[in-house]
Scaffold this active site. Structure first.
Site, mmCIF file in Angstrom:
data_model
loop_
_atom_site.group_PDB
_atom_site.id
_atom_site.type_symbol
_atom_site.label_atom_id
_atom_site.label_comp_id
_atom_site.label_asym_id
_atom_site.label_seq_id
_atom_site.Cartn_x
_atom_site.Cartn_y
_atom_site.Cartn_z
ATOM 1 N N GLY A 74 0.787 -1.228 0.000
ATOM 2 C CA GLY A 74 0.000 0.000 0.000
ATOM 3 C C GLY A 74 0.815 1.271 0.000
ATOM 4 O O GLY A 74 0.268 2.352 0.240
ATOM 5 N N SER A 133 4.979 5.650 -16.864
ATOM 6 C CA SER A 133 5.785 4.576 -17.432
ATOM 7 C C SER A 133 4.944 3.318 -17.630
ATOM 8 O O SER A 133 5.215 2.508 -18.515
ATOM 9 C CB SER A 133 6.990 4.285 -16.533
ATOM 10 O OG SER A 133 6.568 3.996 -15.211
ATOM 11 N N TYR A 158 -2.526 4.471 -12.980
ATOM 12 C CA TYR A 158 -3.007 5.710 -12.362
ATOM 13 C C TYR A 158 -4.499 5.962 -12.504
ATOM 14 O O TYR A 158 -5.025 6.875 -11.870
ATOM 15 C CB TYR A 158 -2.201 6.892 -12.909
ATOM 16 C CG TYR A 158 -0.749 6.799 -12.491
ATOM 17 C CD1 TYR A 158 -0.365 7.198 -11.216
ATOM 18 C CD2 TYR A 158 0.210 6.255 -13.337
ATOM 19 C CE1 TYR A 158 0.949 7.079 -10.801
ATOM 20 C CE2 TYR A 158 1.532 6.141 -12.936
ATOM 21 C CZ TYR A 158 1.898 6.541 -11.669
ATOM 22 O OH TYR A 158 3.193 6.424 -11.257
ATOM 23 N N LEU A 197 2.351 2.881 -2.530
ATOM 24 C CA LEU A 197 1.989 3.808 -3.610
ATOM 25 C C LEU A 197 0.697 4.534 -3.255
ATOM 26 O O LEU A 197 0.586 5.757 -3.428
ATOM 27 C CB LEU A 197 1.824 3.053 -4.927
ATOM 28 C CG LEU A 197 1.362 3.909 -6.110
ATOM 29 C CD1 LEU A 197 2.348 5.034 -6.403
ATOM 30 C CD2 LEU A 197 1.147 3.043 -7.350
ATOM 31 N N PHE A 237 8.685 15.090 -17.894
ATOM 32 C CA PHE A 237 9.159 15.583 -16.601
ATOM 33 C C PHE A 237 9.195 14.432 -15.606
ATOM 34 O O PHE A 237 9.229 14.590 -14.458
ATOM 35 C CB PHE A 237 8.277 16.727 -16.090
ATOM 36 C CG PHE A 237 6.801 16.424 -16.062
ATOM 37 C CD1 PHE A 237 6.227 15.823 -14.946
ATOM 38 C CD2 PHE A 237 5.992 16.732 -17.142
ATOM 39 C CE1 PHE A 237 4.858 15.545 -14.922
ATOM 40 C CE2 PHE A 237 4.630 16.479 -17.108
ATOM 41 C CZ PHE A 237 4.064 15.885 -15.997
#
Length: 409
Positions: A92, A118, A123, A94, A409
């Site tokens: 957990g 990546s 997400y 992340l 970035f």
């Protein structure tokens, strides 16, 4: 084991960055590249997870301003350097970092969070939606010709050292930022990124080169590139590797591309990040010989739905009630009335009946105008609750030009 999540401190950076490198394969970056990221990181906007003295998780959030439809430059957290060591997966970590980070972004008053992934499947569960795509090309210059517009012959091209031309290039870039959603206004220090050129990262290519396009004595465009030589029994077979190119006029843009496709001893021009509606596609004689490919680029997350939707304009008049689901940032959940047009917008809480139902992820995808709400509805991810609302919303959210992230970035 007990792990600690905390804001990055100066003394932590080397171990924190080493953990990031290890999570991304363990290949050390060049010292000058690490030094630049250290300068840009902003320790108070970076967090990590430590297991005792060892950094085991990392993430940061650059302070950006991103162009949205209508030309406004909206504050956005540029989420970056996200990693968890393989020894600490499935704990957990992340989720803890994403939770803390989005809480921080909200406290900073930034209505958007953006990232490049990546691994794109990670997400979405945190509310990020794919909002822009990038075009890559590999042009066979022996088979592709360019049809250039009037005025191209009047453009003067001049080679310059990238560092010496940096200010001229940045001035051109700054004038282009407002023209396309997704572009980042360069903050102090970021002008160093486009000319960063560590020898260790060239992979057989030349040092970075720069060509300027001039009209009436003014710099109106540039291209930064390298050349990777190659030879076969048939002769030279090199590749021009384009890093970035911008121009203020169609003639200057065409002149730069013609220059790139005619460099001696090369047979290909390769570019990995161009807008999906790049005018280049209409200059070339054979688009199939350009090996054009598209992939996801910028992922957008609305941290403050009301402020984000009010910050952009809309291509047509819109008056809609949106039923927004947001499990990860519940302050966004509920009904929002969006009213706006090409001049401005407002977005406020309401108890009125909803016209469309969607999650914050779909709003992120549609936010910059590059992903159609109608397409998302076709995938079952947007539900029309009032007849005609989807058509109205899809038209209003669109953009005349494709959104595009000019650099990573």
């Amino acid at each position: 084991m007990t792990t600690e999540l905390r804001v990055l401190r100066d003394a932590d950076f080397d171990g924190w960055y080493a953990a990031l490198e290890l999570a991304f394969g363990g290949v050390p970056e060049a010292p000058e590249e690490v030094a630049l990221w250290r300068e840009l990181a902003g320790f108070d906007r970076s967090i990590g997870v430590w297991d005792g003295p060892e950094a085991v998780g990392t993430t940061g959030a650059f302070a950006f301003r991103i162009t949205v439809p209508g030309g406004e430059r909206v504050p956005a957290a540029g989420v970056t350097m996200v990693s968890v060591l393989p020894t600490h997966r499935r704990r957990g970590l992340l989720r803890r970092m994403m939770r803390r980070q989005l809480d921080d972004v909200r406290a900073w008053g930034e209505p958007l969070a953006v990232l490049t992934a990546s691994e794109p499947d990670i997400y979405g569960r945190f509310g990020y939606g794919i909002a822009t795509h990038s075009l890559s090309v590999r042009i066979d210059t022996a088979r592709v010709r360019l049809s250039v517009p009037p005025g191209t012959e009047g453009v003067r091209l001049r080679l310059s050292e990238p560092a010496e031309a940096r200010d001229a290039c940045e001035a051109v870039y700054a004038r282009r930022v407002a023209a396309r959603p997704g572009m980042l206004a360069r903050q102090p220090g970021w002008e160093a990124l486009p000319v960063l050129d560590p020898a260790a990262g060239r992979e057989g290519a030349s040092p970075l080169k720069c060509v300027l396009a001039e009209e009436d004595g003014r710099t109106v465009g540039y291209a930064r590139y390298a050349v990777r030589p190659d030879w076969s029994d048939a002769g030279a077979n090199g590749t021009v590797l384009l890093r970035d190119a911008e121009a203020l006029t169609p003639a200057a843009y065409a002149a730069l591309w013609r220059y790139l496709t005619e460099i001696d001893l090369t047979s290909y021009v390769s570019a990995s990040n161009r807008p999906v509606d790049d005018p280049l596609l209409h200059l070339v004689s054979d688009v199939r010989r350009c090996e054009a490919r598209v992939k996801d680029s910028l992922h957008v997350r609305l941290v403050d739905v009301g402020a984000a939707l009010a910050a952009r304009t809309y291509r047509g008049a819109v008056d809609l009630v949106l039923e927004v689901a947001d499990d990860f940032c519940p302050w966004n959940a509920g009904r929002w009335r969006l009213t706006g047009d090409a001049k401005g917008a407002s977005c406020e809480r309401t108890e009125d009946a909803a016209d469309l139902a969607l999650s914050v992820r779909e709003l992120g995808s549609a936010y910059l105008g590059g992903v159609s709400l109608a397409a998302l509805a076709g995938a079952g991810r947007v539900r029309e609750l009032r007849e005609g609302a989807l058509e109205e919303a899809a038209a209003a959210f669109g953009s005349d030009v494709a959104p595009w992230l000019p650099h990573g970035f």
